[in-house]
Design a protein around this motif. Structure first.
Motif, PDB file in Angstrom:
ATOM      1  N   THR A  69      53.019  60.819 -24.744  1.00  0.00           N
ATOM      2  CA  THR A  69      52.296  61.399 -25.871  1.00  0.00           C
ATOM      3  C   THR A  69      53.098  61.178 -27.148  1.00  0.00           C
ATOM      4  O   THR A  69      54.307  60.905 -27.101  1.00  0.00           O
ATOM      5  CB  THR A  69      52.096  62.916 -25.675  1.00  0.00           C
ATOM      6  OG1 THR A  69      53.384  63.553 -25.672  1.00  0.00           O
ATOM      7  CG2 THR A  69      51.348  63.225 -24.380  1.00  0.00           C
ATOM      8  N   ASN A  70      52.428  61.309 -28.261  1.00  0.00           N
ATOM      9  CA  ASN A  70      53.124  61.195 -29.548  1.00  0.00           C
ATOM     10  C   ASN A  70      54.236  62.238 -29.657  1.00  0.00           C
ATOM     11  O   ASN A  70      55.294  61.965 -30.224  1.00  0.00           O
ATOM     12  CB  ASN A  70      52.141  61.362 -30.707  1.00  0.00           C
ATOM     13  CG  ASN A  70      51.214  60.183 -30.830  1.00  0.00           C
ATOM     14  OD1 ASN A  70      51.491  59.092 -30.331  1.00  0.00           O
ATOM     15  ND2 ASN A  70      50.080  60.395 -31.482  1.00  0.00           N
ATOM     16  N   ARG A  71      53.999  63.406 -29.096  1.00  0.00           N
ATOM     17  CA  ARG A  71      54.997  64.472 -29.143  1.00  0.00           C
ATOM     18  C   ARG A  71      56.250  64.081 -28.344  1.00  0.00           C
ATOM     19  O   ARG A  71      57.372  64.304 -28.799  1.00  0.00           O
ATOM     20  CB  ARG A  71      54.396  65.758 -28.582  1.00  0.00           C
ATOM     21  CG  ARG A  71      55.314  66.925 -28.645  1.00  0.00           C
ATOM     22  CD  ARG A  71      54.640  68.160 -28.135  1.00  0.00           C
ATOM     23  NE  ARG A  71      55.567  69.275 -28.185  1.00  0.00           N
ATOM     24  CZ  ARG A  71      55.248  70.496 -27.849  1.00  0.00           C
ATOM     25  NH1 ARG A  71      54.031  70.784 -27.461  1.00  0.00           N
ATOM     26  NH2 ARG A  71      56.134  71.450 -27.922  1.00  0.00           N
ATOM     27  N   THR A  72      56.060  63.488 -27.184  1.00  0.00           N
ATOM     28  CA  THR A  72      57.195  63.063 -26.366  1.00  0.00           C
ATOM     29  C   THR A  72      57.983  61.968 -27.073  1.00  0.00           C
ATOM     30  O   THR A  72      59.220  61.962 -27.067  1.00  0.00           O
ATOM     31  CB  THR A  72      56.715  62.572 -24.989  1.00  0.00           C
ATOM     32  OG1 THR A  72      55.998  63.641 -24.350  1.00  0.00           O
ATOM     33  CG2 THR A  72      57.862  62.128 -24.113  1.00  0.00           C
ATOM     34  N   GLN A 110      63.861  62.142 -32.171  1.00  0.00           N
ATOM     35  CA  GLN A 110      64.737  63.220 -32.656  1.00  0.00           C
ATOM     36  C   GLN A 110      66.030  63.268 -31.863  1.00  0.00           C
ATOM     37  O   GLN A 110      67.111  63.421 -32.429  1.00  0.00           O
ATOM     38  CB  GLN A 110      64.020  64.578 -32.576  1.00  0.00           C
ATOM     39  CG  GLN A 110      64.813  65.706 -33.202  1.00  0.00           C
ATOM     40  CD  GLN A 110      65.058  65.478 -34.680  1.00  0.00           C
ATOM     41  OE1 GLN A 110      64.130  65.222 -35.435  1.00  0.00           O
ATOM     42  NE2 GLN A 110      66.309  65.550 -35.104  1.00  0.00           N
ATOM     43  N   ALA A 143      58.104  61.462 -30.325  1.00  0.00           N
ATOM     44  CA  ALA A 143      58.788  62.095 -31.457  1.00  0.00           C
ATOM     45  C   ALA A 143      60.039  62.837 -30.973  1.00  0.00           C
ATOM     46  O   ALA A 143      61.077  62.821 -31.647  1.00  0.00           O
ATOM     47  CB  ALA A 143      57.848  63.052 -32.172  1.00  0.00           C
ATOM     48  N   HIS A 144      59.954  63.449 -29.808  1.00  0.00           N
ATOM     49  CA  HIS A 144      61.114  64.136 -29.231  1.00  0.00           C
ATOM     50  C   HIS A 144      62.228  63.127 -28.928  1.00  0.00           C
ATOM     51  O   HIS A 144      63.406  63.391 -29.205  1.00  0.00           O
ATOM     52  CB  HIS A 144      60.707  64.896 -27.979  1.00  0.00           C
ATOM     53  CG  HIS A 144      61.839  65.549 -27.262  1.00  0.00           C
ATOM     54  ND1 HIS A 144      62.698  66.447 -27.857  1.00  0.00           N
ATOM     55  CD2 HIS A 144      62.275  65.437 -25.995  1.00  0.00           C
ATOM     56  CE1 HIS A 144      63.603  66.841 -26.995  1.00  0.00           C
ATOM     57  NE2 HIS A 144      63.372  66.239 -25.848  1.00  0.00           N
TER      58      HIS A 144
END
Length: 109
Positions: free
Chosen positions: A52-55, A61, A57-58
């Protein structure tokens, strides 16, 4: 038996670490990682369709917080001498940043 889910680090290791070590020493890549340039690996994660985009992005980071973690992931399957060579250059890049000099790390490549 339930399989563990694939992480971004697992994907990077599976996709890049074999070729990374096999292609020989790459000073430019370690310098890009050290300076926080992760676009190549971020694109690969995004294009894989596995995360996912969230993963993603993580992962970015995490690499921004600790760029060395990406290098360590890429070196997972490397031989001891290759790992040592990258460690020496990483330390030289750290000193270069710390003391604000340029070109110091290149003499170790």
């Amino acid at each position: 038996m339930k399989a563990e889910p694939l992480t971004c680090g697992d994907y990077v290791t599976a996709t890049f670490s074999r070729d990374f070590g096999a292609e020989g020493f790459d000073y430019d890549t370690v310098e890009r990682i050290h300076s926080g340039e992760f676009d190549e690996w971020m694109s690969a994660l995004a294009q894989s369709g596995l995360f996912t985009n969230r993963t993603i992005a993580h992962a970015r980071q995490r690499w921004q917080d600790d760029p060395r973690s990406l290098l360590d992931t890429l070196l997972t399957n490397a031989d001891e001498m290759t790992v040592k060579r990258y460690e020496i250059v990483w330390q030289a890049l750290d000193r270069t940043v710390q003391f604000g000099t340029s070109g110091v790390a290149a003499e170790y490549a």
